[in-house]
Design a protein around this motif. Structure first.
Motif, short mmCIF file in Angstrom:
data_model
loop_
_atom_site.label_atom_id
_atom_site.label_comp_id
_atom_site.label_asym_id
_atom_site.label_seq_id
_atom_site.Cartn_x
_atom_site.Cartn_y
_atom_site.Cartn_z
N PRO A 59 0.92 -1.32 -0.08
CA PRO A 59 0.07 0.01 -0.05
C PRO A 59 0.91 1.15 -0.13
O PRO A 59 1.81 1.57 0.69
N VAL A 60 0.45 2.06 -0.81
CA VAL A 60 1.48 3.46 -1.20
C VAL A 60 0.55 4.51 -1.19
O VAL A 60 -0.64 4.34 -1.97
N MET A 61 0.64 5.67 -0.59
CA MET A 61 0.10 6.89 -0.94
C MET A 61 0.74 8.20 -1.21
O MET A 61 1.93 8.32 -0.35
N CYS A 62 0.69 9.08 -1.98
CA CYS A 62 1.40 10.35 -2.17
C CYS A 62 0.56 11.46 -1.55
O CYS A 62 -0.67 11.58 -1.43
N MET A 63 1.13 12.65 -1.19
CA MET A 63 0.64 13.66 -0.55
C MET A 63 1.64 14.81 -0.68
O MET A 63 2.78 14.67 -0.96
N PRO A 64 1.21 16.19 -0.85
CA PRO A 64 1.95 17.17 -0.68
C PRO A 64 2.53 17.52 0.70
O PRO A 64 2.24 16.83 1.74
N GLU A 65 4.02 17.95 0.73
CA GLU A 65 4.72 18.27 1.73
C GLU A 65 4.48 19.74 2.02
O GLU A 65 3.91 20.56 1.44
N ILE A 66 4.39 20.06 3.41
CA ILE A 66 4.13 21.31 3.82
C ILE A 66 4.96 22.48 3.27
O ILE A 66 6.25 21.97 3.08
N ASP A 67 4.62 23.51 2.80
CA ASP A 67 5.27 24.37 1.84
C ASP A 67 5.87 25.37 2.92
O ASP A 67 5.50 26.49 3.21
N VAL A 68 6.93 25.12 3.63
CA VAL A 68 7.68 25.89 4.57
C VAL A 68 8.77 26.99 3.63
O VAL A 68 9.49 26.40 2.88
N PRO A 69 8.49 28.31 3.98
CA PRO A 69 9.56 28.95 3.48
C PRO A 69 10.88 28.79 3.83
O PRO A 69 11.52 28.59 4.88
N GLY A 70 12.07 28.34 2.42
CA GLY A 70 13.24 28.25 2.70
C GLY A 70 13.56 26.72 2.72
O GLY A 70 14.67 26.26 2.86
N GLY A 71 12.44 25.88 2.71
CA GLY A 71 12.75 24.52 2.79
C GLY A 71 13.32 24.00 1.46
O GLY A 71 13.49 24.68 0.34
N LEU A 72 13.77 22.67 1.55
CA LEU A 72 14.52 22.03 0.44
C LEU A 72 13.65 21.72 -0.74
O LEU A 72 12.33 21.39 -0.41
N GLU A 73 14.10 22.28 -1.92
CA GLU A 73 13.24 22.21 -3.10
C GLU A 73 13.41 21.03 -3.89
O GLU A 73 14.46 20.32 -3.49
N LYS A 74 12.34 20.53 -4.50
CA LYS A 74 12.53 19.42 -5.56
C LYS A 74 12.79 18.06 -4.73
O LYS A 74 13.57 17.23 -5.10
N CYS A 75 11.92 17.87 -3.58
CA CYS A 75 12.23 16.79 -2.63
C CYS A 75 11.13 15.89 -2.41
O CYS A 75 9.88 16.16 -2.45
N ILE A 76 11.35 14.60 -2.57
CA ILE A 76 10.62 13.30 -2.34
C ILE A 76 10.94 12.81 -1.06
O ILE A 76 12.05 12.43 -0.89
N ARG A 77 10.15 12.80 -0.06
CA ARG A 77 10.26 12.12 1.29
C ARG A 77 9.34 11.01 1.33
O ARG A 77 8.40 10.67 0.95
N VAL A 78 10.09 9.83 2.02
CA VAL A 78 9.32 8.75 2.32
C VAL A 78 9.48 8.26 3.68
O VAL A 78 10.26 8.42 4.22
N MET A 79 8.04 7.75 3.90
CA MET A 79 7.84 7.17 5.28
C MET A 79 7.32 5.77 5.10
O MET A 79 6.43 5.41 4.52
N MET A 80 8.33 4.70 5.35
CA MET A 80 7.86 3.35 5.26
C MET A 80 7.80 2.71 6.62
O MET A 80 8.65 2.81 7.47
N THR A 81 6.41 2.23 6.92
CA THR A 81 6.33 1.53 8.23
C THR A 81 6.48 -0.24 7.85
O THR A 81 5.93 -0.48 6.87
N VAL A 82 7.32 -0.75 8.45
CA VAL A 82 7.69 -1.78 8.31
C VAL A 82 7.62 -2.79 9.68
O VAL A 82 7.66 -2.48 10.89
N ASN A 83 7.43 -4.04 9.52
CA ASN A 83 7.48 -5.18 10.56
C ASN A 83 9.10 -5.72 10.50
O ASN A 83 9.56 -6.14 9.51
N THR A 84 9.59 -5.31 11.57
CA THR A 84 11.03 -5.64 11.53
C THR A 84 11.45 -5.96 13.13
O THR A 84 11.02 -5.59 14.03
#
Length: 122
Positions: free
Chosen positions: A71-96
């Motif tokens: 299962p995967v879902m995309c969403m917008p990142e919070i638009d914080v002034p001065g934040g890193l541009e052109k960035c893709i962030r991932v949070m993977m929840t796993v059994n480990t």
């Protein structure tokens, strides 16, 4: 135990093929460095900065063998002034069985600056 694995990558341009290629590289590295199989994954959340809209980076998961049912879902990142541009962030929840301090969080390209404290020596 369910753990979160963080990751991020940047791209140089708002091009679909670059977004998919870099997201795929990030996801594969996260899985490899944490010895995660697709069956171990509860979900993957992907956020992107507002300067990226050429494609859904979640498409990258469908290019990885065995990841069809993750299962995967995309969403917008919070638009914080001065934040890193052109960035893709991932949070993977796993059994480990990894302890929280043993998880390898992965930051590639310019995203390394987001959490240098989580980068582990190779």
């Amino acid at each position: 135990m369910i753990r979160g694995i963080r990751g991020a990558v940047t791209v140089t341009e708002n091009h679909a093929e670059d977004m998919i290629q870099e997201t795929k590289r990030l996801i594969e590295t996260m899985a490899e460095k944490n010895q995660i199989a697709p069956e171990d994954i509860a979900s993957v959340f992907i956020s992107i900065t507002n300067d990226l809209n050429a494609t859904f980076p979640a498409k990258a998961l469908r290019l990885i063998d065995g990841w069809k049912y993750v299962p995967v879902m995309c969403m917008p990142e919070i638009d914080v002034p001065g934040g890193l541009e052109k960035c893709i962030r991932v949070m993977m929840t796993v059994n480990t069985s990894l302890g929280q301090k043993d998880v390898n969080h992965i930051y590639l390209n310019d995203a390394i600056q987001l959490r240098p404290d989580l980068m582990k020596e190779e």
